[in-house]
Design a protein around this motif. Structure first.
Motif, PDB file in Angstrom:
ATOM      1  N   VAL A  22     -77.848  15.075  22.248  1.00  0.00           N
ATOM      2  CA  VAL A  22     -79.016  14.590  21.502  1.00  0.00           C
ATOM      3  C   VAL A  22     -79.822  13.630  22.367  1.00  0.00           C
ATOM      4  N   PHE A  23     -79.139  12.742  23.077  1.00  0.00           N
ATOM      5  CA  PHE A  23     -79.839  11.766  23.930  1.00  0.00           C
ATOM      6  C   PHE A  23     -80.620  12.465  25.034  1.00  0.00           C
ATOM      7  N   ILE A  24     -80.006  13.388  25.729  1.00  0.00           N
ATOM      8  CA  ILE A  24     -80.677  14.083  26.830  1.00  0.00           C
ATOM      9  C   ILE A  24     -81.814  14.947  26.294  1.00  0.00           C
ATOM     10  N   SER A  25     -81.603  15.598  25.147  1.00  0.00           N
ATOM     11  CA  SER A  25     -82.680  16.396  24.549  1.00  0.00           C
ATOM     12  C   SER A  25     -83.859  15.505  24.184  1.00  0.00           C
ATOM     13  N   SER A  26     -83.574  14.335  23.615  1.00  0.00           N
ATOM     14  CA  SER A  26     -84.647  13.397  23.263  1.00  0.00           C
ATOM     15  C   SER A  26     -85.375  12.926  24.506  1.00  0.00           C
ATOM     16  N   LEU A  27     -84.648  12.682  25.560  1.00  0.00           N
ATOM     17  CA  LEU A  27     -85.246  12.240  26.814  1.00  0.00           C
ATOM     18  C   LEU A  27     -86.185  13.311  27.376  1.00  0.00           C
ATOM     19  N   ASP A  51     -64.248  13.259  21.317  1.00  0.00           N
ATOM     20  CA  ASP A  51     -64.870  13.885  22.481  1.00  0.00           C
ATOM     21  C   ASP A  51     -66.058  14.738  22.061  1.00  0.00           C
ATOM     22  N   GLU A  52     -65.914  15.463  20.959  1.00  0.00           N
ATOM     23  CA  GLU A  52     -67.021  16.285  20.464  1.00  0.00           C
ATOM     24  C   GLU A  52     -68.192  15.410  20.038  1.00  0.00           C
ATOM     25  N   ASN A  53     -67.873  14.263  19.391  1.00  0.00           N
ATOM     26  CA  ASN A  53     -68.936  13.355  18.958  1.00  0.00           C
ATOM     27  C   ASN A  53     -69.676  12.772  20.160  1.00  0.00           C
ATOM     28  N   VAL A  54     -68.934  12.411  21.197  1.00  0.00           N
ATOM     29  CA  VAL A  54     -69.571  11.876  22.402  1.00  0.00           C
ATOM     30  C   VAL A  54     -70.425  12.954  23.057  1.00  0.00           C
ATOM     31  N   GLY A  55     -69.907  14.165  23.126  1.00  0.00           N
ATOM     32  CA  GLY A  55     -70.679  15.274  23.689  1.00  0.00           C
ATOM     33  C   GLY A  55     -71.942  15.542  22.893  1.00  0.00           C
ATOM     34  N   LEU A  56     -71.837  15.501  21.574  1.00  0.00           N
ATOM     35  CA  LEU A  56     -73.000  15.715  20.713  1.00  0.00           C
ATOM     36  C   LEU A  56     -74.028  14.605  20.917  1.00  0.00           C
TER      37      LEU A  56
END
Length: 111
Positions: free
Chosen positions: A43-48, A34-39
């Protein structure tokens, strides 16, 4: 033969029972997943968001550059237009002067 039966009994009885440490390990594994998915989502949203901001910056930079080039082209066009007017006016003046010279020559010739 007794050892064979004992070996068969041991095989039949050997059933793994999940211990307390196995269950806590599974819970830890689920939490870590769950932590890995959250991370990954972070990262994806920050990159976006960063991509959007940088794209907007590049677009504004391109727009300013395009406007400057357009102003330069318009200025050069106006300069060429003015030069053409000057040339056209000078050609008209030359034509008028030639006409006057021809008329003067005709008057002289008639006299």
């Amino acid at each position: 033969m007794i050892t064979a039966k004992v070996a068969q009994n041991i095989q039949a009885v050997s059933v793994t029972v999940p211990s307390q440490t196995d269950q806590s390990h599974k819970l830890t594994s689920v939490k870590q997943t769950d932590e890995n998915v959250g991370l990954f989502a972070l990262v994806f949203i920050s990159s976006l968001i960063m991509g959007f901001i940088l794209g907007k910056y590049q677009f504004n930079k391109y727009k300013k550059q395009r406007d400057q080039q357009m102003a330069k082209i318009i200025k050069e066009f106006e300069t060429l237009k003015n030069q053409h007017k000057i040339i056209f006016n000078s050609e008209e003046q030359i034509a008028i002067e030639r006409k006057k010279q021809i008329e003067m020559l005709e008057r002289i010739w008639k006299k």
